[in-house]
Design a protein around this motif. Structure first.
Motif, PDB file in Angstrom:
ATOM      1  N   GLY A   1       1.064  -6.789 -11.573  1.00 58.62           N
ATOM      2  CA  GLY A   1       1.964  -6.265 -10.552  1.00 58.62           C
ATOM      3  C   GLY A   1       1.855  -4.766 -10.378  1.00 58.62           C
ATOM      4  N   GLY A   2       0.650  -4.240 -10.572  1.00 60.01           N
ATOM      5  CA  GLY A   2       0.428  -2.803 -10.420  1.00 60.01           C
ATOM      6  C   GLY A   2       0.716  -1.984 -11.655  1.00 60.01           C
TER       7      GLY A   2
ATOM      8  N   ARG B   1      -0.884  -2.718  -6.350  1.00 58.52           N
ATOM      9  CA  ARG B   1       0.244  -3.549  -6.806  1.00 58.52           C
ATOM     10  C   ARG B   1      -0.202  -4.928  -7.268  1.00 58.52           C
ATOM     11  N   GLY B   2      -1.515  -5.089  -7.423  1.00 58.15           N
ATOM     12  CA  GLY B   2      -2.043  -6.397  -7.795  1.00 58.15           C
ATOM     13  C   GLY B   2      -2.211  -6.568  -9.290  1.00 58.15           C
ATOM     14  N   ASP B   3      -3.068  -7.518  -9.649  1.00 59.47           N
ATOM     15  CA  ASP B   3      -3.335  -7.861 -11.043  1.00 59.47           C
ATOM     16  C   ASP B   3      -4.809  -7.625 -11.362  1.00 59.47           C
ATOM     17  N   ILE B   4      -5.074  -7.203 -12.566  1.00 60.82           N
ATOM     18  CA  ILE B   4      -6.446  -7.068 -13.045  1.00 60.82           C
ATOM     19  C   ILE B   4      -6.556  -7.737 -14.407  1.00 60.82           C
TER      20      ILE B   4
ATOM     21  N   VAL C   1     -10.193  -8.615 -10.180  1.00 65.86           N
ATOM     22  CA  VAL C   1      -9.151  -7.875  -9.470  1.00 65.86           C
ATOM     23  C   VAL C   1      -8.537  -8.798  -8.425  1.00 65.86           C
ATOM     24  N   GLU C   2      -7.221  -8.978  -8.483  1.00 66.53           N
ATOM     25  CA  GLU C   2      -6.508  -9.874  -7.566  1.00 66.53           C
ATOM     26  C   GLU C   2      -5.414  -9.092  -6.854  1.00 66.53           C
ATOM     27  N   ALA C   3      -5.523  -9.022  -5.528  1.00 67.82           N
ATOM     28  CA  ALA C   3      -4.559  -8.275  -4.713  1.00 67.82           C
ATOM     29  C   ALA C   3      -4.853  -8.590  -3.258  1.00 67.82           C
ATOM     30  N   SER C   4      -4.176  -7.881  -2.362  1.00 63.59           N
ATOM     31  CA  SER C   4      -4.562  -8.004  -0.964  1.00 63.59           C
ATOM     32  C   SER C   4      -5.970  -7.446  -0.800  1.00 63.59           C
ATOM     33  N   PHE C   5      -6.653  -7.878   0.245  1.00 58.28           N
ATOM     34  CA  PHE C   5      -8.008  -7.378   0.474  1.00 58.28           C
ATOM     35  C   PHE C   5      -8.011  -5.853   0.534  1.00 58.28           C
TER      36      PHE C   5
ATOM     37  N   VAL D   1      -9.698 -12.165  -4.336  1.00 67.47           N
ATOM     38  CA  VAL D   1     -10.137 -12.052  -5.724  1.00 67.47           C
ATOM     39  C   VAL D   1     -11.532 -11.450  -5.738  1.00 67.47           C
ATOM     40  N   PHE D   2     -11.664 -10.297  -6.385  1.00 64.49           N
ATOM     41  CA  PHE D   2     -12.962  -9.660  -6.587  1.00 64.49           C
ATOM     42  C   PHE D   2     -13.322  -9.763  -8.070  1.00 64.49           C
ATOM     43  N   GLU D   3     -14.595  -9.941  -8.347  1.00 63.57           N
ATOM     44  CA  GLU D   3     -15.045  -9.997  -9.737  1.00 63.57           C
ATOM     45  C   GLU D   3     -16.217  -9.057  -9.961  1.00 63.57           C
TER      46      GLU D   3
END
Length: 442
Positions: A400-401, A101-104, A122-126, A41-43
Motif C-alpha cells: 500500500g505504498g 501506493r501499490g505493492d512490491i 510491482v503491482e499498482a495502477s499502470f 503487474v510488472f516483473e
C-alpha cells in the motif's frame, strides 16, 4: 535513504528524474486514453545469466526501496519538465501528486536467482508502476552485477577476507553502491569512506606508494607510518626492493607488525618469499595482503599462497567483465478497466527475436532434494504446489505504498551466505558452464 543499514542518516533528493523520457510520454498517452488506472503487474527478470555464470545474486533491494520512497515530482522537477515540454499540463498536475501506493514483492536481498526468476514484482495502477521501470532496473542491474562478481571472488578466496577498493575505477556515486553490493556478496570491508558513512560498512586503508616516495627514504616513510598508526599498521613493501623493505619494516615495527602489502610482481612467488622472510625475522603473526588488478581467477590461483587477505578494485566494481545483469521490467498482467475489482489478465510480448516473455503474475520457489540441496528453481502462475508452499522466494517489500521489507545490510549478507551453502557444490566452480539450477515452469 535506508537508515536501517546506514551509519548516519543522509538527505536524499528526489529520484523522479532517474528515468527515461518514454516513461513520461507513455504516462501522458495513457492519461489521455483513460488506461492509466488499470491495475497492472510488472516483473523484473533476466532471460539468461552472463556467459559462464552459475548463479546470480540479488543486490540493491534496499536502494530500490529508498528510490521508490523518494520518487517525488517537486517544484523544480516539474518546472524542468514544463520547460522542456516533455509532457503537457494535465500530466504535470498528475505528477505533482505522485506517490507510489501499490505493492512490491521480491526476492530478498542476498538471495540467488536464475534465468526467469521473478526477482521483483510491482503491482499498482499502470501509471504508478510504469514510472519506476528505469530507476529499478538501473539499481538492480548494477548492484546485482557487482554482488555476483563479489560472490565469485569470495568463493575463490575460501574464507580469506576481501577488501573492496575500486572507488578510483568508477563514478563516485557508483563506487558507493558498488561497495555496498560487494559487501552483500561477501567482501569484508571497503576503502570508500562514503560507503562506510552511508551503510556502516567496515572501512580500511593505510598508505599508497606516494607516501613512501614523498619521504627521503623507505625507512623514513615506514617510521612515520608506524609512529602515527602504530605497530599494527600495514606497510606497503613493493615500492623499491621487496626483500629490503620487509627487513626494514620488521626492524622498525618489530614482530608486532600488523601486515605487509604486495601490489606488484609475481604474487604467488613473492608471497611465498615474503612469508618465509617474515617467519625468519620472527614476525610470524604479520599478515600478507595482496592487491594488483585481482579477479576471481587470480584469487583462485593464489589459493596455495600464504596470503591472508586480498584487495580488489577494478574487477569487482565492473562486475568482473559483466557490468550488468540484463534484467528487464515487463508488464505480465493487467486489468481491462480501472475498476479495482476487474480481474487480471496475463499479457506478454511475443517475438521471434528471442525476447519473448511469459505472461501472468508469478510465484517462485526453490525445490530441494532429499539431502536439502537445491535442485530446481520452480516458477509458476497457478496455485503453488503444497510441497513448495514453504519454499517460496518472494517476500513483501512495499504494501500500500509503505515500505515493509527494509532490513539491515548484515541480514542480506548472511542470507547470501546461506543461499550459497544450499546450492550444489558445482556452484563454486569458476569454469564456464550452465546455471547450477534449471528453471522449471509449472
Amino acid at each position: 535513504m535506508n537508515t536501517a543499514d546506514m551509519g548516519l542518516p543522509v538527505a536524499v533528493p528526489s529520484t523522479a528524474l532517474f528515468t527515461d523520457q518514454y516513461e513520461l510520454t507513455m504516462l501522458r498517452a495513457a492519461l489521455k486514453a483513460g488506461t492509466e488506472g488499470r491495475r497492472s503487474v510488472f516483473e523484473v527478470f533476466t532471460r539468461r545469466l552472463p556467459e559462464g555464470r552459475r548463479y546470480g545474486v540479488v543486490a540493491g533491494t534496499g536502494r530500490v526501496l529508498d528510490a521508490v520512497e523518494n520518487f517525488r515530482f517537486d517544484a523544480g522537477v516539474l518546472e524542468f519538465l514544463r520547460d522542456r515540454q516533455v509532457v503537457d499540463e494535465p500530466t504535470l498536475q498528475w505528477l505533482a501528486d505522485y506517490r507510489f501506493r501499490g505493492d512490491i514483492w521480491g526476492y530478498p536481498e542476498g538471495e540467488v536467482y536464475f534465468p526467469g526468476s521473478p526477482i521483483l514484482r510491482v503491482e499498482a495502477s499502470f501509471a504508478e508502476a510504469v514510472l519506476l521501470e528505469t530507476v529499478i532496473l538501473s539499481i538492480l542491474n548494477h548492484d546485482s552485477a557487482v554482488a555476483a562478481a563479489a560472490s565469485r571472488m569470495a568463493v575463490a578466496a575460501a574464507g580469506r577476507p576481501l577488501i573492496e577498493m575500486g572507488a578510483r575505477r568508477t563514478h563516485e556515486l557508483a563506487a558507493v553502491a558498488a561497495a555496498r553490493a560487494a559487501y552483500v556478496g561477501g567482501f569484508a570491508s571497503t576503502s570508500d569512506l562514503a560507503a562506510g558513512f552511508r551503510y556502516n560498512i567496515p572501512t580500511v586503508g593505510t598508505s599508497a606508494h606516494a607516501f613512501t616516495l614523498v619521504h627521503d627514504s623507505e625507512r623514513d616513510a615506514f617510521t612515520a607510518q608506524v609512529d602515527s598508526l602504530g605497530r599494527g599498521t600495514t606497510l606497503l613493501v613493493d615500492t623499491y626492493d621487496v626483500t629490503e623493505a620487509v627487513r626494514t619494516a620488521v626492524e622498525i615495527a618489530g614482530p608486532e607488525l600488523g601486515a605487509v602489502r604486495i601490489d606488484s610482481g609475481d604474487l604467488l612467488l613473492v608471497a611465498h618469499r615474503v612469508r618465509q622472510q617474515l617467519d625468519e625475522l620472527g614476525a610470524r603473526d604479520t599478515k600478507i595482503v595482496v592487491t594488483s588488478d585481482l579477479d576471481e581467477y587470480a584469487i583462485a590461483s593464489l589459493a596455495a599462497a600464504p596470503v591472508d587477505a586480498y584487495g580488489v578494485g577494478t574487477q569487482v566494481v565492473t562486475g568482473s567483465g559483466h557490468p550488468t545483469c540484463s534484467m528487464v521490467y515487463k508488464l505480465v498482467a493487467r486489468a481491462r478497466s480501472a475498476d479495482p475489482a476487474a480481474p487480471l489478465e496475463p499479457v506478454a510480448k511475443r517475438s521471434t527475436g528471442g525476447k519473448s516473455s511469459l505472461g501472468g503474475r508469478k510465484w517462485a520457489a526453490r525445490r530441494l532434494d532429499a539431502d536439502g540441496v537445491a535442485e530446481a528453481e520452480v516458477v509458476g502462475t497457478g496455485p503453488v504446489p503444497e510441497d513448495l508452499a514453504a519454499r517460496q522466494l518472494l517476500v513483501p517489500l512495499v504494501r500500500g505504498g509503505e515500505v515493509v521489507g527494509r532490513e539491515r545490510l548484515e541480514a542480506a549478507r548472511e542470507r547470501h551466505r546461506a543461499a550459497l551453502a544450499a546450492l550444489p557444490m558445482s556452484a563454486a566452480q569458476l569454469s564456464r558452464g550452465e546455471p547450477v539450477l534449471p528453471t522449471v515452469y509449472v
